[in-house]
Design an enzyme around this catalytic site. Structure first.
Site, mmCIF file in Angstrom:
data_model
loop_
_atom_site.group_PDB
_atom_site.id
_atom_site.type_symbol
_atom_site.label_atom_id
_atom_site.label_comp_id
_atom_site.label_asym_id
_atom_site.label_seq_id
_atom_site.Cartn_x
_atom_site.Cartn_y
_atom_site.Cartn_z
ATOM 1 N N LEU A 221 0.852 -1.199 0.000
ATOM 2 C CA LEU A 221 0.000 0.000 0.000
ATOM 3 C C LEU A 221 0.880 1.239 0.000
ATOM 4 C CD1 LEU A 221 -2.468 -0.790 2.921
ATOM 5 C CD2 LEU A 221 -3.051 -0.712 0.493
ATOM 6 N N HIS A 222 0.658 2.134 -0.949
ATOM 7 C CA HIS A 222 1.404 3.393 -0.902
ATOM 8 C C HIS A 222 0.660 4.563 -1.522
ATOM 9 C CE1 HIS A 222 2.258 2.244 -5.038
ATOM 10 N NE2 HIS A 222 2.607 3.501 -5.250
#
Ligand code: UD1
Length: 372
Positions: free
Chosen positions: A211-212
């Protein structure tokens, strides 16, 4: 700008962020093999930690010594502007015959603007992707870069359709396939065992999380809801989560029950981890494609994707904005038989096709791209 004369064989490849390195590696290789080009690699420095940059150059066998612009992090304007200033000076000194841009990061946009203003031919690798979500910074980068590109190298029918719908001249579009998958095909024999070497013992069955996206991690309320969903998934299957620096800053030491948080992983170890995962939960673009090529079920924690081919082929599902579809999607993925789809032109030869087009094109001036 100075009026230095372009070296007609120089192809400048501009990269800045992790996924760009995966895409440029096969193109550099094919340019060298052609014997007709002098590739120059420019690293903007958008990603600068060793774990986000150097280890990728090593794993991907990138031997070209990059010119490093050292721009680092910043707001969109600061980062894009810093790349433009440094790159403009570089191309004024030694103008290339062609500038190649990759993907949709801020370094891509900056390079496209410098090429256009410097009257340098440019080609965009991974053109035509559209999420339809104008709030994604990458969507802005994609639209502008494609508008400025002389040559648009695409990887799927959907990408071609998007460009044609936007009025791009068909003659500029070349469906060549997927350079990210070129790297995967070439390096697959080398990554076996690399994840265990990096992480030690792992559960026999596990899921992978990455996740970013600012839309998932920057706002604490949203990040909290995402983490709650992951905790729920981890009741069914343990999760391994290599944490991007942007996300690490937001997590600030938070522990997530059932989820093993680890440092960002190098290319070979990460692909080995993904290949042997039961399911992947991600908001990355590239990982939607890599899981498709490997036939690993992927659930994308977004409500849109610029890579609909991955959904059409059945390996990728969207969890949606409210994440309600996430847990059922994981359960379906865990109980379904694996299918490895065949994607036309995702065959390890996209970079060779790009270079064939460049061989035909360089030396034949293109019509000004903004005409009409
Ligand atoms: C960028 C791209 C995104 C891509 C992603 C791949 C843009 C707008 N975003 O997002 O499309 O999917 O790369 O990873 O170009 N940081 C470090 N070390 C680094 C790099 C970044 O600590 O080596 C931290 C900094 O705090 C920085 C933050 O991560 O501010 C974000 O980095 P940035 O390059 O701005 O965006 P990404 O989130 O990495």
């Amino acid at each position: 700008m100075t009026h230095a004369v372009a070296d007609r064989s120089t192809v400048m490849c501009i990269v800045g962020a992790r996924p760009n390195f995966v895409k440029v590696a096969p193109v550099l290789r094919a340019l060298h093999e052609s014997g007709q080009f002098r590739p120059v690699l420019v690293h903007t420095g958008q990603h600068y930690d060793a774990s986000m940059s150097e280890v990728f150059f090593r794993d991907l066998d990138i031997r070209d010594e990059p010119v490093n612009l050292g721009v680092g992090s910043g707001t969109h304007a600061v980062q894009t502007g810093a790349v433009m200033r440094a790159l403009e000076a570089l191309v004024a000194e030694s103008p290339p015959a062609m500038m190649l841009t990759f993907g949709d990061v801020n370094s891509t946009l900056a390079a496209a603007l410098v090429a256009a203003k410097g009257h340098i031919s440019q080609a965009h690798v991974e053109a035509g992707l559209r999420s339809g979500d104008p709030t994604m910074p990458e969507e802005v980068n994609r639209v502008v870069t494609d508008r400025l590109a002389d040559l648009l190298f695409t990887h799927s029918d959907e990408a071609d359709e998007n460009l044609l719908r936007e009025g791009v001249d068909r003659a500029r579009i070349h469906k060549v396939g997927n350079v990210m998958i070129d790297s995967l095909v070439r390096l697959r024999p080398r990554w076996q065992g690399a994840s265990m070497a990096a992480l030690g013992e792992m559960p026999a069955r596990y899921g992978v999380v990455t996740l970013h996206r600012p839309s998932n991690v920057d706002e604490p309320g949203r990040l909290g809801r995402v983490l709650e969903s992951l905790i729920e998934v981890a009741i069914d299957i343990p999760l391994i989560f290599p944490v991007h620096p942007r996300t690490k800053a937001r997590l600030a030491g938070t522990s997530v029950p059932g989820v093993r948080l680890v440092e960002p992983m190098a290319y070979l170890a990460f692909l080995d981890l993904v290949e042997h995962a039961a399911v992947v939960l991600t908001d990355s673009g590239g990982i939607q494609e890599e899981t498709t090529a490997l036939g690993v079920p992927c659930i994308t924690l977004r409500d849109s994707t610029e890579r609909p081919v991955t959904v059409r082929l059945g390996t990728n599902r969207l969890a949606g904005e409210d994440l309600r579809a996430l847990v059922p999607a994981v359960r379906t993925a865990l109980s379904s038989a694996r299918v490895v789809p065949t994607v036309p032109l995702w065959d390890g030869k996209a970079a060779e096709r790009i270079v064939r087009v460049l061989e035909r094109t360089l030396g034949h001036p293109l019509e000004p791209r903004l005409a009409g």
